[in-house]
Design a protein around this motif. Structure first.
Motif, PDB file in Angstrom:
ATOM      1  N   GLY A 165       7.130  13.394   5.479  1.00 56.62           N
ATOM      2  CA  GLY A 165       6.140  12.648   4.998  1.00 56.62           C
ATOM      3  C   GLY A 165       5.154  11.950   6.180  1.00 56.62           C
ATOM      4  O   GLY A 165       4.187  11.770   6.058  1.00 56.62           O
ATOM      5  N   ILE A 166       5.823  11.472   7.311  1.00 60.11           N
ATOM      6  CA  ILE A 166       5.161  10.991   8.459  1.00 60.11           C
ATOM      7  C   ILE A 166       4.175  11.926   9.046  1.00 60.11           C
ATOM      8  O   ILE A 166       3.127  11.793   9.412  1.00 60.11           O
ATOM      9  N   PHE A 167       4.619  13.159   9.036  1.00 56.23           N
ATOM     10  CA  PHE A 167       3.802  14.511   9.422  1.00 56.23           C
ATOM     11  C   PHE A 167       2.451  14.560   8.556  1.00 56.23           C
ATOM     12  O   PHE A 167       1.628  14.627   9.347  1.00 56.23           O
ATOM     13  N   PHE A 168       2.674  14.308   7.449  1.00 52.42           N
ATOM     14  CA  PHE A 168       1.407  14.472   6.412  1.00 52.42           C
ATOM     15  C   PHE A 168       0.635  13.313   6.453  1.00 52.42           C
ATOM     16  O   PHE A 168      -0.618  13.432   6.299  1.00 52.42           O
ATOM     17  N   ILE A 169       1.288  12.234   6.668  1.00 54.67           N
ATOM     18  CA  ILE A 169       0.480  10.994   6.971  1.00 54.67           C
ATOM     19  C   ILE A 169      -0.512  11.100   8.214  1.00 54.67           C
ATOM     20  O   ILE A 169      -1.979  11.216   8.050  1.00 54.67           O
ATOM     21  N   VAL A 170       0.328  11.514   9.332  1.00 58.68           N
ATOM     22  CA  VAL A 170      -0.556  11.646  10.640  1.00 58.68           C
ATOM     23  C   VAL A 170      -1.624  13.113  10.471  1.00 58.68           C
ATOM     24  O   VAL A 170      -2.886  12.887  10.796  1.00 58.68           O
ATOM     25  N   TYR A 171      -1.210  14.166   9.719  1.00 56.63           N
ATOM     26  CA  TYR A 171      -2.361  15.149   9.518  1.00 56.63           C
ATOM     27  C   TYR A 171      -3.321  14.682   8.559  1.00 56.63           C
ATOM     28  O   TYR A 171      -4.491  14.870   8.861  1.00 56.63           O
ATOM     29  N   LYS A 192     -14.800  18.839  -0.678  1.00 53.81           N
ATOM     30  CA  LYS A 192     -13.507  19.470  -0.926  1.00 53.81           C
ATOM     31  C   LYS A 192     -12.410  19.292   0.127  1.00 53.81           C
ATOM     32  O   LYS A 192     -11.398  18.712  -0.086  1.00 53.81           O
ATOM     33  N   GLU A 193     -13.001  19.303   1.306  1.00 51.57           N
ATOM     34  CA  GLU A 193     -11.898  18.855   2.527  1.00 51.57           C
ATOM     35  C   GLU A 193     -11.687  17.575   2.705  1.00 51.57           C
ATOM     36  O   GLU A 193     -10.308  17.352   2.772  1.00 51.57           O
ATOM     37  N   ILE A 194     -12.500  16.750   2.295  1.00 50.73           N
ATOM     38  CA  ILE A 194     -12.104  15.132   2.260  1.00 50.73           C
ATOM     39  C   ILE A 194     -11.164  14.804   1.426  1.00 50.73           C
ATOM     40  O   ILE A 194     -10.112  14.016   1.502  1.00 50.73           O
ATOM     41  N   ILE A 195     -11.368  15.366   0.024  1.00 53.00           N
ATOM     42  CA  ILE A 195     -10.592  15.223  -1.116  1.00 53.00           C
ATOM     43  C   ILE A 195      -8.994  15.809  -0.773  1.00 53.00           C
ATOM     44  O   ILE A 195      -8.167  15.016  -0.964  1.00 53.00           O
ATOM     45  N   ALA A 196      -8.973  16.985  -0.025  1.00 57.24           N
ATOM     46  CA  ALA A 196      -7.789  17.449   0.378  1.00 57.24           C
ATOM     47  C   ALA A 196      -7.149  16.710   1.241  1.00 57.24           C
ATOM     48  O   ALA A 196      -5.677  16.387   1.223  1.00 57.24           O
ATOM     49  N   GLU A 197      -7.883  16.064   2.415  1.00 59.58           N
ATOM     50  CA  GLU A 197      -7.115  15.357   3.391  1.00 59.58           C
ATOM     51  C   GLU A 197      -6.545  14.048   2.800  1.00 59.58           C
ATOM     52  O   GLU A 197      -5.438  13.328   3.170  1.00 59.58           O
ATOM     53  N   ILE A 198      -7.265  13.385   1.959  1.00 57.60           N
ATOM     54  CA  ILE A 198      -7.025  11.980   1.235  1.00 57.60           C
ATOM     55  C   ILE A 198      -5.629  12.295   0.564  1.00 57.60           C
ATOM     56  O   ILE A 198      -4.743  11.474   0.455  1.00 57.60           O
ATOM     57  N   SER A 199      -5.718  13.419  -0.450  1.00 55.77           N
ATOM     58  CA  SER A 199      -4.513  13.653  -1.244  1.00 55.77           C
ATOM     59  C   SER A 199      -3.288  14.168  -0.399  1.00 55.77           C
ATOM     60  O   SER A 199      -2.202  13.534  -0.763  1.00 55.77           O
ATOM     61  N   ILE A 200      -3.511  14.642   0.707  1.00 55.03           N
ATOM     62  CA  ILE A 200      -2.208  15.041   1.492  1.00 55.03           C
ATOM     63  C   ILE A 200      -1.848  13.315   2.242  1.00 55.03           C
ATOM     64  O   ILE A 200      -0.774  13.256   2.410  1.00 55.03           O
ATOM     65  N   LEU A 201      -2.548  12.533   2.598  1.00 59.51           N
ATOM     66  CA  LEU A 201      -2.510  11.311   3.186  1.00 59.51           C
ATOM     67  C   LEU A 201      -1.810  10.376   2.087  1.00 59.51           C
ATOM     68  O   LEU A 201      -0.523  10.010   2.606  1.00 59.51           O
ATOM     69  N   LEU A 202      -2.053  10.619   0.885  1.00 61.55           N
ATOM     70  CA  LEU A 202      -1.496   9.850  -0.123  1.00 61.55           C
ATOM     71  C   LEU A 202      -0.050  10.506  -0.447  1.00 61.55           C
ATOM     72  O   LEU A 202       1.041   9.594  -0.790  1.00 61.55           O
TER      73      LEU A 202
END
Length: 241
Positions: A97-103, A145-155
């Motif tokens: 989870g921490i990895f995906f937050i950083v990513y 699309k990229e921004i939405i994907a990264e926001i989703s991964i962060l959440l």
């Protein structure tokens, strides 16, 4: 620490030192990510505060009183208070989870800044000059699309860390893990197809490896696999699926 004490006001808690509050916060952080309701959480918190007060009467800190790591003590008091064991996969889930937050943060900043500063001016000039061509329209869609994907991964990362030990959310975590696996698998496939389309030679392939083109999606796939494995370990004994 002051904010934490103000949020959880108790009768006659002035006898506790900041060290005790810090130890309490570490213990409760371990417990709050598990499947406990507010009543159970409050009961555990009050039990620990009572222990800390008694320890202070004897001139000892809460940390000295428990005599072991906060994690081990949290597992013991959780078992004693609820009659359940903490989810065994919570540490792995918290790690990925921490990895995906950083990513999410890194790539959100990277793609966001790239899209904002390197694309906006050109898009504005093209729009003022008669409209966006097909390539520029695709660029806008790709950036969004990229921004939405990264926001989703962060959440997903934040949600996973917060509930890493909550077995009640196991099915949702499983869906999240599958989505992450599919996403990173798609990125890696896209890269491989792209190099194949460019008639990549051995040297181009070696350059790609040297620059770590495949590294991030590969790490993402591994992290997603660990995620799903940890969710599987968190299966309740009474689950039938």
């Amino acid at each position: 620490m002051k904010t934490y004490k103000e949020k959880h006001v108790y009768v006659d808690d002035s006898s506790l030192e900041d060290e005790d509050w810090m130890t309490l916060r570490k213990i409760m952080r371990q417990i709050s990510c598990c499947e406990v309701d507010e009543g159970e959480l409050e009961g555990i918190r009050r039990e620990i505060i009572g222990m800390a007060k008694e320890a202070r009467v004897r001139g000892r800190s809460l940390r000295e009183e428990i005599g072991e790591s906060e994690r081990t003590f949290a597992e013991e008091i959780f078992r004693a208070s609820t009659g359940r064991e903490m989810a065994p996969g919570r540490k792995q889930l918290k790690g990925v989870g921490i990895f995906f937050i950083v990513y999410g943060i890194v790539y959100l900043v990277h793609w966001g800044m790239r899209f904002l500063f390197f694309g906006t001016l050109n898009l504005m000039e093209s729009y003022q000059g008669g409209g966006l061509d097909n390539f520029e329209q695709m660029y806008v869609i790709w950036g969004i699309k990229e921004i939405i994907a990264e926001i989703s991964i962060l959440l997903i990362g934040i949600w996973t860390v917060r509930h890493c030990g909550d077995r009640r959310r196991r099915k949702k975590q499983k869906i999240a893990g599958i989505c992450l696996l599919v996403y990173f698998g798609a990125i890696l496939t896209e890269i491989l197809i792209g190099y194949a389309a460019w008639s990549a030679t051995v040297w181009i392939a070696l350059d790609a490896i040297a620059y770590g083109v495949f590294l991030i999606p590969l790490i993402g796939i591994i992290a997603s696999g660990i995620y799903l494995s940890a969710v599987g370990r968190n299966k309740k004994d009474w689950d039938e699926d």
